[in-house]
Scaffold this active site. Structure first.
Site, PDB file in Angstrom:
ATOM      1  N   ARG A 276       0.824  -1.215   0.000  1.00 58.68           N
ATOM      2  CA  ARG A 276       0.000   0.000   0.000  1.00 58.68           C
ATOM      3  C   ARG A 276       0.859   1.267   0.000  1.00 58.68           C
ATOM      4  O   ARG A 276       0.496   2.254  -0.632  1.00 58.68           O
ATOM      5  CB  ARG A 276      -0.930  -0.008   1.204  1.00 58.68           C
ATOM      6  CG  ARG A 276      -1.980  -1.107   1.071  1.00 58.68           C
ATOM      7  CD  ARG A 276      -2.950  -1.042   2.192  1.00 58.68           C
ATOM      8  NE  ARG A 276      -3.945  -2.098   2.096  1.00 58.68           N
ATOM      9  CZ  ARG A 276      -4.985  -2.175   2.899  1.00 58.68           C
ATOM     10  NH1 ARG A 276      -5.172  -1.276   3.838  1.00 58.68           N
ATOM     11  NH2 ARG A 276      -5.857  -3.154   2.765  1.00 58.68           N
TER      12      ARG A 276
ATOM     13  N   ASP B 142     -15.710   8.492  10.673  1.00 61.57           N
ATOM     14  CA  ASP B 142     -14.566   7.634  10.363  1.00 61.57           C
ATOM     15  C   ASP B 142     -13.340   8.526  10.188  1.00 61.57           C
ATOM     16  O   ASP B 142     -13.436   9.694   9.805  1.00 61.57           O
ATOM     17  CB  ASP B 142     -14.800   6.828   9.076  1.00 61.57           C
ATOM     18  CG  ASP B 142     -13.901   5.596   9.002  1.00 61.57           C
ATOM     19  OD1 ASP B 142     -14.371   4.485   9.303  1.00 61.57           O
ATOM     20  OD2 ASP B 142     -12.700   5.752   8.664  1.00 61.57           O
TER      21      ASP B 142
END
Ligand SMILES: C[S@@+](CC[C@H](N)C(=O)[O-])C[C@H]1O[C@@H](n2cnc3c(N)ncnc32)[C@H](O)[C@@H]1O
Length: 280
Positions: free
Chosen positions: A46, A150
């Site tokens: 990632r 979030d």
């Protein structure tokens, strides 16, 4: 290019033990997420994309920039890249049954308040909104509001848009699907868009659970599912205490079905696996 002992070669970019340790420390400091050694390959995959996008020659240069005052914007991308956003509509359905049959059945407030803490791309919050709107439609004078938060700014952007691919709602009964969505066309793709009547019950906000929370009235239930399992136990304990502060007496906390917090704190009683009731 010098290679630290125990370094691993991945294409042309080295990811040393020390790089991985620095990534773990930074992510933990920023989010409370505790990475394990088994996550190393995924972390590399990632982050190497971020290095390439920014044209950094190695992890050391990237990590130095992240620690820098100028690194604020990239720190957001770094966190977004490393969070796990897996979610789904009516995921872990047992909680939604409990909410309908117990929480909503018992609640006495006129205005009900719920919090989806770690809402990812919004499926959990919209599932709550549909359930609540179905129950409240049955002639009650009550209203409801759902806060959904979030850390991941990309996930919040998706949640706010409220458009989902039809494949993301496998197995949802047709009647439920029709109450929740209206079909829309995006380019040459057919998508499902959350209906305005459901959408208006939810307020999305980007927020780190480790930071200060805005003042708000107490909640009837908090869903913090499949979030705390990524945290170390001290972070988790602090969070459970803060959740208790934000619940009505007798309010409920839902965690993921696979998260077993034995004796979560002296402030909750275990009602059933992954469902807790505030006792003080
Ligand atoms: C696996 S998803 C769970 C989504 C949903 N609650 C569910 O159970 O389907 C975990 C979410 O927690 C969020 N998260 C992780 N650390 C966080 C933090 N410190 N503050 C807020 N959200 C966080 C991640 O960004 C991710 O979207």
């Amino acid at each position: 290019m010098p290679v630290a002992s125990h370094s691993r070669l991945h294409g042309s970019v080295y990811f040393s033990d020390s790089d991985f340790r620095r990534v773990r420390e930074l992510l933990h400091r920023l989010t409370g997420i505790a990475l394990h050694a088994t996550h190393r390959e995924r972390v590399y995959q990632r982050l190497v994309r971020r290095l390439r996008a920014l044209d950094f020659p190695d992890f050391d240069a990237y990590l130095r920039m992240l620690d820098d005052a100028q690194g604020q914007r990239e720190r957001t991308r770094f966190v977004n890249a490393l969070t796990t956003n897996f979610t789904g509509f009516f995921r872990e359905p047992v909680h939604f049954d409990f909410l309908r049959d117990t929480v909503l059945a018992q609640a006495t407030q006129r205005r009900l308040r719920f919090w989806s803490a770690g809402c990812s791309t919004g499926e959990e919050a919209y599932s709550l909104a549909l359930l609540v709107s179905d129950v409240l439609r049955e002639g009650s004078q009550r209203s409801a509001a759902i806060l959904a938060t979030d850390l991941d700014s990309r996930a919040i952007a998706v949640a706010r848009r409220g458009e989902y691919a039809p494949e993301s709602v496998p197995g949802m009964p047709a009647a439920q699907r029709a109450r929740l969505f209206t079909p829309v066309q995006s380019g040459n793709r057919g998508l499902l868009k959350v209906r305005p009547g459901i959408r208006k019950l939810v307020r999305f906000r980007q927020m780190n659970l480790l930071h200060d929370w805005p003042a708000a009235s107490a909640f009837d239930a908090i869903f913090c599912r499949n979030v705390m399992l990524y945290f170390d136990s001290a972070t988790r304990r602090r969070l459970l205490d803060r959740f208790a502060d934000r619940l009505h007496d007798g309010g409920y906390l839902f965690t993921g079905c696979a998260e077993a917090f034995c004796g979560p704190s002296q402030r909750f009683a275990i009602v059933e696996k992954s469902v807790y009731r505030k006792i003080r």
